[in-house]
Every structure is written in structure tokens, then in C-alpha cells.
Design a protein around this motif. Structure first.
Motif, PDB file in Angstrom:
ATOM      1  N   HIS A 148      -7.346   3.322   1.477  1.00 55.85           N
ATOM      2  CA  HIS A 148      -5.903   2.986   1.539  1.00 55.85           C
ATOM      3  C   HIS A 148      -5.846   1.501   0.923  1.00 55.85           C
ATOM      4  O   HIS A 148      -6.926   0.729   1.189  1.00 55.85           O
ATOM      5  CB  HIS A 148      -5.105   2.921   2.886  1.00 55.85           C
ATOM      6  N   ALA A 149      -4.743   1.096   0.726  1.00 54.79           N
ATOM      7  CA  ALA A 149      -4.654  -0.384   0.109  1.00 54.79           C
ATOM      8  C   ALA A 149      -3.751  -1.206   1.303  1.00 54.79           C
ATOM      9  O   ALA A 149      -3.185  -2.095   0.693  1.00 54.79           O
ATOM     10  CB  ALA A 149      -4.020  -0.303  -1.174  1.00 54.79           C
ATOM     11  N   VAL A 150      -4.018  -0.718   2.542  1.00 53.79           N
ATOM     12  CA  VAL A 150      -3.202  -1.619   3.547  1.00 53.79           C
ATOM     13  C   VAL A 150      -4.252  -2.778   3.958  1.00 53.79           C
ATOM     14  O   VAL A 150      -5.207  -2.689   4.202  1.00 53.79           O
ATOM     15  CB  VAL A 150      -3.117  -0.819   4.662  1.00 53.79           C
ATOM     16  N   THR A 158       4.994  -3.158   8.553  1.00 52.58           N
ATOM     17  CA  THR A 158       5.158  -2.000   7.504  1.00 52.58           C
ATOM     18  C   THR A 158       4.602  -0.850   7.794  1.00 52.58           C
ATOM     19  O   THR A 158       3.830  -0.483   8.591  1.00 52.58           O
ATOM     20  CB  THR A 158       5.074  -2.495   6.047  1.00 52.58           C
ATOM     21  N   SER A 159       5.089   0.271   6.840  1.00 53.74           N
ATOM     22  CA  SER A 159       4.212   1.639   7.199  1.00 53.74           C
ATOM     23  C   SER A 159       3.762   1.926   5.883  1.00 53.74           C
ATOM     24  O   SER A 159       4.633   1.651   4.786  1.00 53.74           O
ATOM     25  CB  SER A 159       5.121   2.483   7.961  1.00 53.74           C
ATOM     26  N   ARG A 160       2.808   2.768   5.831  1.00 51.46           N
ATOM     27  CA  ARG A 160       2.339   3.495   4.471  1.00 51.46           C
ATOM     28  C   ARG A 160       1.951   4.780   4.766  1.00 51.46           C
ATOM     29  O   ARG A 160       1.554   5.065   5.738  1.00 51.46           O
ATOM     30  CB  ARG A 160       1.028   2.654   4.020  1.00 51.46           C
ATOM     31  N   THR A 161       1.848   5.580   3.745  1.00 55.83           N
ATOM     32  CA  THR A 161       1.447   6.930   3.696  1.00 55.83           C
ATOM     33  C   THR A 161      -0.039   7.140   3.980  1.00 55.83           C
ATOM     34  O   THR A 161      -0.425   6.551   2.802  1.00 55.83           O
ATOM     35  CB  THR A 161       2.262   7.844   2.741  1.00 55.83           C
ATOM     36  N   TRP A 162      -0.627   7.792   4.716  1.00 57.44           N
ATOM     37  CA  TRP A 162      -2.088   7.800   4.577  1.00 57.44           C
ATOM     38  C   TRP A 162      -2.494   9.119   5.374  1.00 57.44           C
ATOM     39  O   TRP A 162      -2.005   9.251   6.457  1.00 57.44           O
ATOM     40  CB  TRP A 162      -2.914   6.706   5.424  1.00 57.44           C
ATOM     41  N   MET A 163      -3.220  10.024   4.524  1.00 58.50           N
ATOM     42  CA  MET A 163      -3.746  11.356   5.147  1.00 58.50           C
ATOM     43  C   MET A 163      -2.601  12.120   5.398  1.00 58.50           C
ATOM     44  O   MET A 163      -2.508  12.910   6.599  1.00 58.50           O
ATOM     45  CB  MET A 163      -4.879  11.050   6.237  1.00 58.50           C
ATOM     46  N   ARG A 164      -1.462  11.951   4.812  1.00 61.45           N
ATOM     47  CA  ARG A 164      -0.311  12.949   4.937  1.00 61.45           C
ATOM     48  C   ARG A 164       0.514  12.179   6.300  1.00 61.45           C
ATOM     49  O   ARG A 164       1.436  12.940   6.861  1.00 61.45           O
ATOM     50  CB  ARG A 164      -0.607  14.341   4.821  1.00 61.45           C
ATOM     51  N   ARG A 165       0.252  11.269   6.818  1.00 66.47           N
ATOM     52  CA  ARG A 165       0.778  10.832   7.800  1.00 66.47           C
ATOM     53  C   ARG A 165       1.189   9.232   7.690  1.00 66.47           C
ATOM     54  O   ARG A 165       0.761   8.687   6.756  1.00 66.47           O
ATOM     55  CB  ARG A 165       0.033  10.963   9.170  1.00 66.47           C
ATOM     56  N   THR A 166       1.796   8.616   8.562  1.00 66.21           N
ATOM     57  CA  THR A 166       2.345   7.142   8.501  1.00 66.21           C
ATOM     58  C   THR A 166       1.338   6.387   9.124  1.00 66.21           C
ATOM     59  O   THR A 166       0.869   6.630  10.425  1.00 66.21           O
ATOM     60  CB  THR A 166       3.474   7.180   9.428  1.00 66.21           C
ATOM     61  N   LEU A 167       0.849   5.364   8.307  1.00 70.37           N
ATOM     62  CA  LEU A 167      -0.278   4.270   8.896  1.00 70.37           C
ATOM     63  C   LEU A 167       0.549   3.020   9.243  1.00 70.37           C
ATOM     64  O   LEU A 167       1.380   2.415   8.235  1.00 70.37           O
ATOM     65  CB  LEU A 167      -1.378   4.149   7.816  1.00 70.37           C
TER      66      LEU A 167
END
Length: 374
Positions: A148-150, A158-167
Motif C-alpha cells: 500500500h502507499a499509506v 483518512t482511509s484507503r482501499t487495501w485488500m478489498r477493505r478499508t485501511l
């Protein structure tokens, strides 16, 4: 086999393999902290920390419980309205890494790598909608599972999509991290987490506009009722059991719990997370503790041997009646007899039957139901 049963079987198999793991030499004397105490397997939200703490989960076997980091974490989620009944809490590394002096140490890259398959499998089994990382190590560990680039510094709140879920990345609740991000700022971060969680949950009927008293504060009132008039003291063991019996009495009479405090099964029976010894002075100011014949004893300071008038309405008439009924019937029972009564309750018997059918140790599993306020 039902989906829930299959999920539990997979998880308990994972717990067995974690318990047998000996990949990391310096972890041999540490507890493997993965089990029912981490939370429900249908939790929509998973917290991932760094590693169990020496003074916390390494002894309690409950992630983020028992040390300062755990107390901060529990305070943060409670203040934003998130219950431990609705989240799963784990760590990137499942054993406590210690330095040569026996103090907490940061996990090495190889230790994180050794535990990465366990973390991935836990995520696959639970399938949470939201994953919240607590600190840079946990965020890095998740990146080792799937890139991920988080960044913690750039993407907090903030939230990002990761492994089809919210990170969602947040800072670690430990005291060192509080230097970089204050408790007040972290509270805002957790508010963002809570709001995200509510969007994933089914809507409930509109709650009362009155601000509810926290579960810990309500439990503190129940505990003070149990301690009132006990000049010679009440054992810490008995306090947990009387609070448990009061919860049951309320459930049976009204269908509602006195509180939604988190209660788990330990070796000596039900244990209230909010009644941890280190929390009692804040929960019940002026409480006195001492050791007597190997037992921890408690009593109210003389000036606190009564209840203030402004506390009276907090529990309601039916709650007061449930507490008084329990104290009248069980308040003076010896600890051994009190333990027997608790283990004969239908909630403990149901958990013991489940433990027998699963063929697994369910220590730290939740005992009482969570009843969301509607």
C-alpha cells in the motif's frame, strides 16, 4: 457445518498453530496472544497493533489490556462510542519481544515476517470491512502482506482501499506516541474511525439525545454499591462476581443489561475489563486496596462510604432493585460459594458447553451478550 461454526473451527486451528510456533528465539518465554479474547469473529472492524506489551497482553492475554497503552486504547474507543464487543484486536507480532534487560523491544523485520502469515490468515478468516493499524510497525506489517502507499504521517484521519477493505492508519496509543500526537488529537482520529464504522453498520433507531454515562462510569456505580458498608473490605475476586450477578439479575428481570461493559471468562470466572486494578482509583476515587492472605482486598475510604445524591438517577429504579436483590442474596457469601453460584449461571454454563464441544480453551471469551442501545 454452519458458516459461523466453520469460521470458528478455522480460527481455533490457527490459534493452535500460533501457540505451537517457535520461529522467534527471543519469544520463547512470551505468551502467544491470539484467541477468543481478541474479539468476535464477525467483527466489522479489526485493530492491528505492534506486539503484546510486557506489562499488558503478555500477562492478561487480552490485546491492549493491562498496561498504559491498553488503558489509553480502551479509553479512546469508549469515548468515541466503540465497544470491544464489536471489534477484533490483534497485533502484527503475536508474542512480546523483550530486550536483554527484559523490557519491551521493537519487533525485528524477521519477527514481523515470521508472523505475517498469521496476520494474513486472521484477516482472511474474519474478513473485516475495516482494518485500523495502530502505529508505524503495524502499518508496515500490513504493507508486507499486500503493498500500500499509506503513510502514518500523511494519511492519518483518512482511509484507503487495501485488500478489498478499508485501511485506516492511526498512531499507537502508547505513551511514547502521545509525545508526537496528543491524546486529544488521537481522540479525533478515533472519532474518524468510529464514524467510518457506523457507516458500515446497520442503522438503528434514533437514540436518546441525552448523553449516556460511559460504561465504565456505570460499572463504577455498581461496584460502589457492592463496596458500600464493607468496612472490613471485599475481595477483588468477589467484586467481579457480584457485578456479574447484578448484570444477570437485570437481564432476567428486564431483558437489558445494567451496563455494556466488556466481560470475559477467565480461570476464576467472569472478569470485567473496566475493573482492572490500575483503573479502579479513577473509577472509584479514594478506593483503598491491600493484600490479605494472598487476596487483593478493596474498600471505600470512610468519606466515600455513601453515594452522592447526583449519582442516584444514573442507574434507574429497576437497576437499583436488581443490584439490591443480588447484594442481599449473595453479598456476604464466601468467595468459594460465590464462584460456584456464578459457574452455575446459564451464561457460564453455555460457554463451558461451547468450550467442551469445540474441544478448545475459551479463556477470555466474552461471557455476556452485547446489547446495542437503540
Amino acid at each position: 457445518m454452519k458458516h459461523e461454526d466453520a469460521k470458528e473451527a478455522k480460527f481455533l486451528n490457527l490459534v493452535d498453530r500460533v501457540s505451537a510456533c517457535e520461529k522467534c528465539p527471543r519469544m520463547k518465554g512470551s505468551a502467544r496472544v491470539l484467541g477468543p479474547g481478541c474479539g468476535p469473529l464477525d467483527a466489522p472492524l479489526m485493530f492491528v497493533g505492534e506486539a503484546p506489551g510486557r506489562l499488558g497482553a503478555d500477562g492478561s492475554h487480552l490485546p491492549f489490556h493491562g498496561d498504559k497503552s491498553g488503558h489509553n486504547f480502551e479509553k479512546l474507543i469508549e469515548q468515541v462510542g466503540v465497544s470491544r464487543y464489536e471489534v477484533f484486536v490483534t497485533n502484527a507480532v503475536l508474542c512480546n519481544p523483550k530486550d536483554e534487560k527484559g523490557n519491551n523491544a521493537t519487533p525485528t523485520s524477521s519477527e514481523i515476517s515470521n508472523c505475517a502469515p498469521f496476520l494474513r490468515e486472521t484477516i482472511d478468516i474474519l474478513d473485516p470491512a475495516i482494518v485500523v493499524t495502530l502505529g508505524a510497525v503495524a502499518l508496515k506489517a500490513c504493507g508486507a502482506i499486500e503493498t500500500h502507499a499509506v503513510s502514518l504521517r500523511e494519511h492519518v484521519r483518512t482511509s484507503r482501499t487495501w485488500m478489498r477493505r478499508t485501511l485506516i492508519p492511526v498512531y499507537h496509543p502508547g505513551q511514547r506516541a502521545m509525545v508526537h500526537r496528543s491524546f486529544a488529537n488521537q481522540l479525533s482520529d478515533y472519532q474518524f474511525v468510529a464514524e467510518t464504522l457506523r457507516r458500515f453498520k446497520k442503522p438503528h433507531k434514533k437514540a436518546s439525545s441525552a448523553k449516556p454515562r460511559s460504561e465504565a462510569a456505570k460499572l463504577g456505580l455498581v461496584a460502589r454499591r457492592a463496596l458500600r458498608g464493607r468496612a472490613n473490605g471485599l475481595s477483588y475476586f468477589a467484586l467481579h462476581k457480584l457485578c456479574f450477578l447484578a448484570e444477570i439479575a437485570s437481564l432476567e428481570s428486564s431483558g437489558e443489561r445494567l451496563t455494556n461493559a466488556y466481560v470475559v471468562r477467565q480461570k476464576d470466572g467472569p472478569y470485567f475489563v473496566d475493573l482492572h486494578l490500575a483503573k479502579l482509583p479513577q473509577l472509584i476515587p479514594g478506593i483503598q486496596t491491600w493484600s490479605e492472605r494472598g487476596k487483593v482486598m478493596l474498600r471505600l475510604a470512610p468519606q466515600l462510604g455513601f453515594l452522592e445524591a447526583d449519582d442516584q438517577p444514573a442507574l434507574g429504579k429497576s437497576d437499583e432493585e436488581a443490584i439490591e436483590k443480588v447484594l442481599a442474596k449473595y453479598g456476604r457469601m464466601p468467595d468459594a460459594e460465590l464462584k460456584r453460584v456464578v459457574y452455575l449461571s446459564r451464561y457460564m454454563r453455555a460457554l463451558l458447553r461451547k468450550e467442551k464441544s469445540a474441544g478448545a480453551n475459551l479463556y477470555n471469551a466474552a461471557v455476556l451478550p452485547y446489547l446495542p442501545q437503540t
